[in-house]
Design an enzyme around this catalytic site. Structure first.
Site, PDB file in Angstrom:
ATOM      1  N   GLY A 239       1.943  -1.360  -8.118  1.00 22.79           N
ATOM      2  CA  GLY A 239       0.937  -1.317  -7.059  1.00 22.79           C
ATOM      3  C   GLY A 239       1.131  -0.087  -6.191  1.00 22.79           C
ATOM      4  O   GLY A 239       1.702   0.916  -6.630  1.00 22.79           O
ATOM      5  N   GLY A 244       5.383  -1.059  -2.597  1.00 22.84           N
ATOM      6  CA  GLY A 244       6.699  -0.817  -3.195  1.00 22.84           C
ATOM      7  C   GLY A 244       7.794  -0.628  -2.159  1.00 22.84           C
ATOM      8  O   GLY A 244       8.939  -1.044  -2.361  1.00 22.84           O
ATOM      9  N   GLU A 261       6.631   0.511 -10.066  1.00 26.23           N
ATOM     10  CA  GLU A 261       5.613   1.379 -10.693  1.00 26.23           C
ATOM     11  C   GLU A 261       4.511   1.561  -9.661  1.00 26.23           C
ATOM     12  O   GLU A 261       3.612   0.729  -9.539  1.00 26.23           O
ATOM     13  CB  GLU A 261       5.045   0.708 -11.952  1.00 26.23           C
ATOM     14  CG  GLU A 261       6.048   0.463 -13.050  1.00 26.23           C
ATOM     15  CD  GLU A 261       6.439   1.724 -13.797  1.00 26.23           C
ATOM     16  OE1 GLU A 261       5.875   2.803 -13.508  1.00 26.23           O
ATOM     17  OE2 GLU A 261       7.325   1.642 -14.658  1.00 26.23           O
ATOM     18  N   CYS A 295      -3.491   4.534 -12.197  1.00 21.51           N
ATOM     19  CA  CYS A 295      -2.358   5.181 -11.519  1.00 21.51           C
ATOM     20  C   CYS A 295      -2.200   6.598 -12.044  1.00 21.51           C
ATOM     21  O   CYS A 295      -1.728   7.486 -11.338  1.00 21.51           O
ATOM     22  CB  CYS A 295      -1.090   4.377 -11.726  1.00 21.51           C
ATOM     23  SG  CYS A 295      -0.780   3.993 -13.454  1.00 21.51           S
TER      24      CYS A 295
HETATM   25  P1  NAD Z   1      -1.523  -3.173  -3.998  1.00 19.18           P
HETATM   26  O1  NAD Z   1      -0.270  -2.511  -3.594  1.00 19.18           O
HETATM   27  O2  NAD Z   1      -2.550  -3.455  -2.973  1.00 19.18           O
HETATM   28  O3  NAD Z   1      -1.183  -4.585  -4.694  1.00 19.18           O
HETATM   29  C1  NAD Z   1      -0.362  -4.643  -5.839  1.00 19.18           C
HETATM   30  C2  NAD Z   1       0.252  -6.025  -5.945  1.00 19.18           C
HETATM   31  O4  NAD Z   1       1.246  -6.167  -4.928  1.00 19.18           O
HETATM   32  C3  NAD Z   1      -0.732  -7.166  -5.747  1.00 19.18           C
HETATM   33  O5  NAD Z   1      -0.427  -8.212  -6.651  1.00 19.18           O
HETATM   34  C4  NAD Z   1      -0.447  -7.596  -4.340  1.00 19.18           C
HETATM   35  O6  NAD Z   1      -0.821  -8.926  -4.103  1.00 19.18           O
HETATM   36  C5  NAD Z   1       1.067  -7.409  -4.289  1.00 19.18           C
HETATM   37  N1  NAD Z   1       1.695  -7.346  -2.962  1.00 19.18           N
HETATM   38  C6  NAD Z   1       1.323  -6.628  -1.884  1.00 19.18           C
HETATM   39  N2  NAD Z   1       2.169  -6.858  -0.851  1.00 19.18           N
HETATM   40  C7  NAD Z   1       3.105  -7.729  -1.301  1.00 19.18           C
HETATM   41  C8  NAD Z   1       4.238  -8.346  -0.707  1.00 19.18           C
HETATM   42  N3  NAD Z   1       4.593  -8.146   0.558  1.00 19.18           N
HETATM   43  N4  NAD Z   1       4.969  -9.188  -1.460  1.00 19.18           N
HETATM   44  C9  NAD Z   1       4.653  -9.423  -2.756  1.00 19.18           C
HETATM   45  N5  NAD Z   1       3.575  -8.879  -3.355  1.00 19.18           N
HETATM   46  C10 NAD Z   1       2.815  -8.032  -2.644  1.00 19.18           C
HETATM   47  O7  NAD Z   1      -2.144  -2.281  -5.193  1.00 19.18           O
HETATM   48  P2  NAD Z   1      -3.561  -2.421  -5.907  1.00 19.18           P
HETATM   49  O8  NAD Z   1      -4.627  -1.955  -4.987  1.00 19.18           O
HETATM   50  O9  NAD Z   1      -3.692  -3.750  -6.559  1.00 19.18           O
HETATM   51  O10 NAD Z   1      -3.404  -1.349  -7.094  1.00 19.18           O
HETATM   52  C11 NAD Z   1      -3.599   0.025  -6.953  1.00 19.18           C
HETATM   53  C12 NAD Z   1      -2.278   0.744  -6.765  1.00 19.18           C
HETATM   54  O11 NAD Z   1      -1.394   0.431  -7.842  1.00 19.18           O
HETATM   55  C13 NAD Z   1      -2.427   2.255  -6.804  1.00 19.18           C
HETATM   56  O12 NAD Z   1      -1.589   2.815  -5.837  1.00 19.18           O
HETATM   57  C14 NAD Z   1      -1.964   2.611  -8.212  1.00 19.18           C
HETATM   58  O13 NAD Z   1      -1.522   3.937  -8.349  1.00 19.18           O
HETATM   59  C15 NAD Z   1      -0.873   1.626  -8.403  1.00 19.18           C
HETATM   60  N6  NAD Z   1      -0.571   1.419  -9.815  1.00 19.18           N
HETATM   61  C16 NAD Z   1       0.564   1.977 -10.321  1.00 19.18           C
HETATM   62  C17 NAD Z   1       0.856   1.848 -11.663  1.00 19.18           C
HETATM   63  C18 NAD Z   1       2.085   2.485 -12.246  1.00 19.18           C
HETATM   64  O14 NAD Z   1       2.457   2.107 -13.348  1.00 19.18           O
HETATM   65  N7  NAD Z   1       2.733   3.423 -11.583  1.00 19.18           N
HETATM   66  C19 NAD Z   1      -0.010   1.125 -12.510  1.00 19.18           C
HETATM   67  C20 NAD Z   1      -1.162   0.553 -11.956  1.00 19.18           C
HETATM   68  C21 NAD Z   1      -1.431   0.714 -10.608  1.00 19.18           C
END
Ligand code: NAD
Length: 504
Positions: A239, A244, A261, A295
């Site tokens: 995410g 992260g 990631e 991503c």
């Molecule tokens: P996001 O960070 O909003 O959410 C990702 C996940 O994290 C969701 O399941 C969310 O519910 C969870 N989350 C958030 N806060 C949390 C907490 N405090 N405790 C536990 N879980 C929590 O991201 P998004 O909008 O769903 O996705 C887009 C982002 O993901 C972009 O930044 C993208 O680059 C990244 N991404 C990275 C990769 C990679 O492999 N590097 C792959 C796909 C997406």
């Protein structure tokens, strides 16, 4: 749509059985899944409570104690059957990905194919979870390293790969002898439920329910409980960098491991000797594909000043050709953004870029139709623009001219993120410079292909604020296991290492 949801077993969403938790627990709310093409309701899901999370985690811990003792190739056989079950459901699952997150049909299917590929990869891997055998300095001693299952793994996934990112983790974890608790994005719960059900049916057939658990709950309640849960030695989270940072801090506080990631800010460098037809195709797919919601999406383009007057008009033409529309309709190349917030972020980024000196060469606006559609956008930028260092999850490409390859590599690396990168060149020397230790600082560096569309055979992940994790192929499996060093004495003496004597 109704038939599709029924075929995937999504007609009884409120039963709560998907959580693998006791049905009929206190209802602390529901979650609505929206179709991003018009924001209509696709389905409604009951959110898991903290108590339901605990039940799923206990079940994962119980199942782990038995699953870890199953021979890895036997675990691989069950994963093989899960791969086949995904194959059998590929069309429906791919269509659901398109419906729920707006990917065009071929990308929805491609995502499920990635899950099938990682299942196949994991089956082979189940016979190759190798350790080392080492020579001891002591006579009649042997040393070795072996890898043991780690425990229940918490898998947190982003909305934009609602099927494959879980599979990357779950298939590897399963052959490694771990159990998995999946907390998917609240923006894509239906795909998670359907995917879970397809694999759970295989597990149940073999008496292994509990190896994969699914919990759809709020970050503050279920997410945080997962991060703090001592039963989970590894949290694999995909995410944003913001997420992260939180996951890393909380999990490391309890000495848990993380596999992060996170966000990318990927760039392509186009050298003067590049094959421009190749470059135009690679840049367009990288920047516009998945409506800029990967991503690995190409967000910055560094063009040598000698070729920019030739390349930019070709890009503008390509941008204008990309058909925007219903992701499931034939010929569509650009679907919607995930939600209204994403559209607002897009509009803000374009306005900020203009205020920082950017010039819009193509696109720049939301599309005047229902849903969350925006135009693929090309912005002439300069290296000093702060917005170019941020990841905006939308199809915006910033183009900057450069004079030397060293300058381009410096600009490319001069961002907090470090996921994917590529160079288009026909020069062996330029390509090798880019791939050298003084070249790209990203986890992924490509030559003559774009930044997105990685194959599962290689380790996937990035440096710096992208989090440093590696998933998928190569030796990424090691993250899901614990290493143990063993020294065996088969003699009748007890010599100590380093020549130490300790006679009693
Ligand atoms: P996001 O960070 O909003 O959410 C990702 C996940 O994290 C969701 O399941 C969310 O519910 C969870 N989350 C958030 N806060 C949390 C907490 N405090 N405790 C536990 N879980 C929590 O991201 P998004 O909008 O769903 O996705 C887009 C982002 O993901 C972009 O930044 C993208 O680059 C990244 N991404 C990275 C990769 C990679 O492999 N590097 C792959 C796909 C997406």
């Amino acid at each position: 749509m109704r038939e599709l949801l029924a075929r995937l077993g999504l007609s009884d969403l409120n039963a709560g059985a998907w959580a693998g938790a006791p049905v009929g627990g206190p209802d602390d709310g529901t979650l609505v899944s929206l179709n991003p093409t018009d924001n209509s309701v696709l389905g409604q899901v009951q959110l898991a409570t903290r108590a339901q999370y605990d039940a799923v985690a206990s079940e994962a811990a119980r199942a782990f104690r038995e699953w870890r003792m199953v021979p890895a190739p036997k675990r691989g056989e069950i994963v093989r059957q899960m791969g086949d079950a995904l194959r059998a459901n590929k069309d429906d699952l791919g269509a659901l990905v398109s419906l729920e997150v707006g990917k065009i049909r071929s990308e929805g299917l491609g995502e499920v194919q990635e899950s099938i590929d990682i299942a196949d990869f994991s089956v082979g891997l189940s016979r190759q979870l190798y350790g080392l055998s080492l020579h001891s300095e002591r006579p009649q001693h042997r040393m070795m390293e072996q890898w043991h299952p780690l425990g229940p793994v918490g898998v947190i996934t982003a909305f934009n790969f609602p099927n494959a990112v879980w599979a990357w983790n779950a298939m590897l974890a399963a052959v490694c002898g771990d159990t998995v608790i999946w907390k998917p994005s609240l923006k894509a719960p239906l795909t998670a439920i359907a995917t879970h059900r397809v694999c759970e049916a295989v597990l149940a057939k073999h008496g292994w329910s509990g190896v994969f658990g699914l919990v759809i709950g709020k970050d503050a309640e279920v997410g945080e409980a997962m991060l703090r849960d001592e039963r989970l030695p590894l949290i694999s989270a995909t995410g944003s960098t913001r997420m992260g940072r939180r996951v890393g801090a909380v999990v490391s506080e309890r000495f848990g491991r993380t596999l992060l990631e996170l966000g990318g800010n990927n760039a392509i460098i186009v050298e003067p000797d590049a094959d421009l037809s190749l470059a135009v195709r690679g840049i367009t797919f990288g920047a516009v594909g998945t409506a800029g919601q990967r991503c690995t999406t190409t967000r910055r383009l560094f063009v040598h000043e000698r070729i920019s007057s030739e390349l930019l008009p070709r890009l503008v033409a390509a941008w204008k050709q990309c058909r925007i529309g219903d992701p499931l309709a034939e010929g569509t190349l650009v679907g919607p953004l995930i939600d209204a917030d994403a559209v607002r972020s897009f509009e803000q980024a374009v306005a900020t870029a203009i205020s920082q000196g950017g010039e819009v060469l193509a696109g720049g606006k939301r599309v005047d139709r229902p849903g969350n559609y925006v135009e693929p956008t090309l912005i002439r930028a300069h290296a000093g623009m702060a917005i170019c260092k941020e990841e905006t999850f939308a199809p915006i490409l910033y183009v900057v001219e450069y004079r030397s390859l060293e300058e381009a590599i410096h600009l490319q690396n001069d961002v907090p993120q470090g996921l994917s990168s590529s160079i288009f060149t026909d020069s062996f020397r330029s390509a090798e410079t880019f791939l050298s230790a003084a070249g790209s600082d990203c986890g992924i560096a490509n030559v003559n292909i774009g930044t997105s569309g990685a194959e599962i055979g290689g380790a996937f992940g990035g440096e710096k604020e992208t989090g440093g994790g590696r998933e998928s192929g190569s030796d990424a499996w090691k993250a899901y296991m614990r290493r143990q060093t063993n020294t065996m004495n088969w003699g009748r003496d007890l010599p100590l290492a380093q020549g130490i004597t300790f006679d009693v």
